[in-house]
Design an enzyme around this catalytic site. Structure first.
Site, short mmCIF file in Angstrom:
data_model
loop_
_atom_site.label_atom_id
_atom_site.label_comp_id
_atom_site.label_asym_id
_atom_site.label_seq_id
_atom_site.Cartn_x
_atom_site.Cartn_y
_atom_site.Cartn_z
N GLU A 270 50.13 37.71 0.16
CA GLU A 270 51.54 38.08 0.11
C GLU A 270 51.96 38.44 -1.31
O GLU A 270 51.81 37.63 -2.23
CB GLU A 270 52.43 36.93 0.59
N CYS A 271 52.49 39.62 -1.49
CA CYS A 271 53.08 40.07 -2.76
C CYS A 271 52.11 39.85 -3.92
O CYS A 271 51.13 40.56 -4.04
CB CYS A 271 54.42 39.37 -2.99
#
Length: 433
Positions: free
Chosen positions: A320-321
């Site tokens: 994630e990110c």
């Protein structure tokens, strides 16, 4: 005997940068030092402020958001906190009425009065007009005001007089030392050597009107609907979770959901060149600050080789990110310096001055929508076609790309696992993502 509940306040302001986090932290630390049991929440999807607020109050800080977390889940959190504590503080997000849902929406949903933080450094009597506008626009209940960055006792008195009956609950002088910030918000508490000294100084400097404080009546929120049990779909599985200064954007509720699903959690530090733990059945690479640690990550051979091996073995990996950035081919900073990464995901990440993504979004999954948010200052240049896109809330516009390559799911989107535990299980169960 009926439980009296807790004093409950939502700390809000006209905008970001007025000192909400500073005031909330100072108030929490001061009350804890007086022997009060204090629980703090953060309104809106934020990772960094809760870390600082946890340091200030000594207990976990959970997120409250009417859309991402849900009305009943927020009610359960608040009701439990009011039973466990003497004081419940909720730090708002941006300005009081900003966003959909806003901090004001949360205040009205649970009948929680607002404590308005006013940056008084460049105003005096106008503070009264600002506070009355904050109160009446919604309207919301106004419990009182904190005047931040006051210059003198005389200045504080001018602000107090302007409020026309609204209590000046507290004031804080201009601070010689402030909580350090950077591009995604505050600097992480663990990176500030004397963070507890700063928090104690802020608590010492906060001038609290004890009579006005005592006038705030304790209350207990309404009972919420019981939480639905989560089936142990990950029982017997071990989820490896990257956690260090480069991978630190972790909702406490996300870890709770993984445990409720039956998973064992094994934490490791890529930044310390620790490999994916032996025996792990899945890997979660949460967001954080890989861009601040590119040189160390690029040299971390054990980490690099182990995440490549996990991917080759088909272990489900959710990146994630910042987690996605850290498994791309490379990251290039704003000065053009490029550092190689493990290259699970084809493409290069480029840091930029301008905010590239911000706001609440929902990610489609086989088990329904997963809610969460996005916030990043980089972009991924890749030829890989996304398998899906998130949906922005509330506009419904296309949001972040979701990529899948083998067992890897990668996106700039930060998932709030409690919004859909079944979808969470799918992300970490082999062959069901």
């Amino acid at each position: 005997m009926t439980h009296p509940g807790a004093r409950m306040l939502l700390v809000a302001a006209t905008a970001s940068g007025q000192g909400k986090t500073t005031i909330t932290a100072a108030l929490a630390r001061g009350l804890v030092r007086q022997g009060q049991r204090v629980r703090v929440f953060k309104c809106g999807p934020d990772f960094i402020d809760p870390m600082l607020l946890e340091r200030a109050c000594g207990s976990k800080v959970h997120t409250l958001d009417l859309w991402m977390v849900g009305l009943e889940a927020c009610r359960r959190r608040l009701a439990q906190a009011a039973r466990d504590a003497d004081v419940v503080l909720i730090e708002g997000v941006m300005g009081l009425y900003d966003g959909n849902p806003s901090a004001a929406d949360l205040s009205r949903a649970f009948d929680i009065p607002v404590l308005a933080v006013i940056d008084a450094s460049a105003m005096a009597q106008t503070a009264g007009a600002v506070v009355q506008g904050l109160r009446d626009y919604g309207p919301v209940q106004m419990a009182g005001v904190v005047a931040n960055r006051v210059a003198s006792d005389g200045h504080r008195q001018m602000v107090a007089t302007s409020l026309r009956g609204i209590p000046l609950l507290a004031s804080l002088p201009k601070q010689a030392r402030t909580l350090p910030e950077r591009h995604l918000g505050l600097v992480l508490p663990a990176e500030v050597d004397d963070i507890d000294v700063i928090l104690d100084e802020l608590a010492d400097q906060l001038h609290l009107d004890t009579q006005a404080w005592q006038a705030i009546a304790p209350r207990l929120p309404d009972h919420a609907a019981p939480e639905q049990p989560i089936p142990p779909l990950l029982a017997g599985k071990t989820v490896a979770v990257a956690r260090d200064a480069a991978f630190c954007f972790i909702y406490s509720a996300n870890l709770d959901v993984l445990r409720q699903l039956g998973a064992q959690l094994a934490f490791f530090s890529p930044l310390a060149d620790q490999p994916v733990p032996t025996g792990a059945n899945a890997v979660w690479l949460p967001g954080g600050y890989p861009e601040l640690h590119m040189a160390a990550l690029s040299k971390a051979a054990h980490w690099r080789d182990s995440i490549r091996a996990a991917h080759a073995a088909g272990l489900p990996i959710l990146a994630e990110c910042g987690g996605m950035m850290a498994v791309a081919e490379s990251i290039t900073d704003k000065d053009g310096h490029c550092f190689t990464m493990p290259a699970l995901l084809p493409g290069q990440v480029f840091m930029q001055q301008r905010l590239a993504g911000l706001g609440s979004q929902g990610m489609p999954t086989a088990a329904g929508e997963m809610r969460g948010h996005t916030f990043h200052y980089s972009h991924l240049d890749t030829g890989l076609a996304p398998v899906a896109h998130t949906v922005k809330h509330p506009s419904g516009a296309q949001g972040e790309a979701v990529y899948r390559l083998g067992s890897l799911t990668a996106t700039y989107f930060h998932s709030f696992f409690a919004s859909n535990p079944l979808a969470t299980a799918g992300l970490f169960a082999k062959g069901t993502a």
